[in-house]
Design an enzyme around this catalytic site. Sequence first.
Site, mmCIF file in Angstrom:
data_model
loop_
_atom_site.group_PDB
_atom_site.id
_atom_site.type_symbol
_atom_site.label_atom_id
_atom_site.label_comp_id
_atom_site.label_asym_id
_atom_site.label_seq_id
_atom_site.Cartn_x
_atom_site.Cartn_y
_atom_site.Cartn_z
ATOM 1 C CG ASN A 1 -0.207 0.089 2.601
ATOM 2 O OD1 ASN A 1 1.010 0.198 2.773
ATOM 3 N ND2 ASN A 1 -0.994 -0.017 3.379
ATOM 4 C CE LYS A 2 3.899 2.028 4.472
ATOM 5 N NZ LYS A 2 3.037 0.847 4.798
#
Length: 375
Positions: A182-183
Amino acid sequence: MAEFLPFTRPTIDEATIAGVADVLRSGWITSGPQVKSFEAALSRYCGGRPVRCFNSGTATLAVALRLAGVGAGDEVITTPLSWVASANVVLEVGARPVFVDVEARTRNIDLGAVEKAVTPATRAIIPVDLAGLPVDRDWLYDIAQRHALRVIEDAAQSCGASWRGKALGTFGDFVSFSFHANKNITSAEGGALVLPDESLVARCEALRLQGVMRTGEDGMDVEEPGGKYNLTDVAARIGLGQLAHLEPVTQRRRELARRYFQHWDRTLGCELPPEDYGQSNWHMFQVVLPQRVERARFIAGLRDEGIGVGVHYPAMHLFKLYRRLGWREGQFPQAERIGRSIATLPLFPAMRDSDVDRVCQAASKVIKKMVTVTN
C-alpha cells in the site's frame, strides 16, 4: 454501479512484470544481484548514503534499534498514532516504548511533548511521518542533539517526501522506509534502512540474516543472533521498477490531493490535513470525521457507494498489549480523538480526477444523511 474504488491500489508496469519473469527464469530468486541493484539505486536516491534492504519496514526498525544500542532498561519515545509496529519493535529489543501525544493539526508526534518526556533512561526517538507529512526535522534533531539521543525515522509512509528541499533519507540518523503493497512505491513486501555511516554495514547485514558473518571462500561465524529479514530478488526487481517512477507518482498524488481540497464540502465539519504540496508525498488523504458521525457507519455508507475507506490508525496505547504496560485512556487526548474518527479516503496514482469528485460527492451524501438521521 460504478467499479469499486479501493482506498489504495499499486500500479505495476509491464516492464516490471517482464523483469520479474526474467528473475524467475534466472534461477536466482532469493537475495542476489537484484537486491544489490536495488540497494545501489536507493543509495543514489539517498545521496550516496549506505542502504540495505529487508523483507519489511518493521524489520528495519528493529535492526536500527539494535544498531543504535537500544536494549533492556532503555526507553524509546514514539507516537501512539501509527501502525503498531512502531512500538512493537521497541518491545522486541527489550526496551520500553514511551508514548507522547500528537499535534492536532499535523497529526504527527508533538515534539514539545517529546522534550518533556525525556528521562535518564531515554535512548532514542521514533518519529512517524503520518500519511507522508514530514515531522519537523530541524526541531527533532535539535532535541536529539541536546539530549544525546538516537533517531530512528519511521519514514515508512514518506518515501518521496522532503524537508526544506532535501529528500528524506538524504540526511539524518537512521531512516526506515517501507515498500509494503500500500506504499507509494512497493516491492510487494519489503523495506530499506538508510544507515548513518559505512561502519554499521557489516553488522546490519549480519543482523539481517541470522547473525552470520562470512569471510573468504568458506569462513563463517556468528557473534550474536540475527533474524531472517532478507529481501528476495523477486521483490527487489519490483522495487527497482517502482523506484524509477517515484517522482511522477509523487507529483500525481499531490495533484489528486489538491483536487480533494478543491472539491471537498467544507460545511461537513471534517478536519482536513495540512495543505502541503511541497514536502508531503501524500501517501494518504485522511479526514477526521465530526464527533456526531460514527466512523463505522461512514465506512459502510461509502462502501454502499462503491468506495473503500481505510482506518489509519486507532491510538495504539489503548490496545490490550499496551494497557497491560500501564497506558490508559485519557493520557493522549489528541491521538485518542483522532484515532476514533480518522478515515483514509482513496488516493493512488491510477485514480482519475473524476474519482476524487465521486468520493467527495459520496462522502457529502453519506455524512449529510447520517447527520439528518441523528438529528
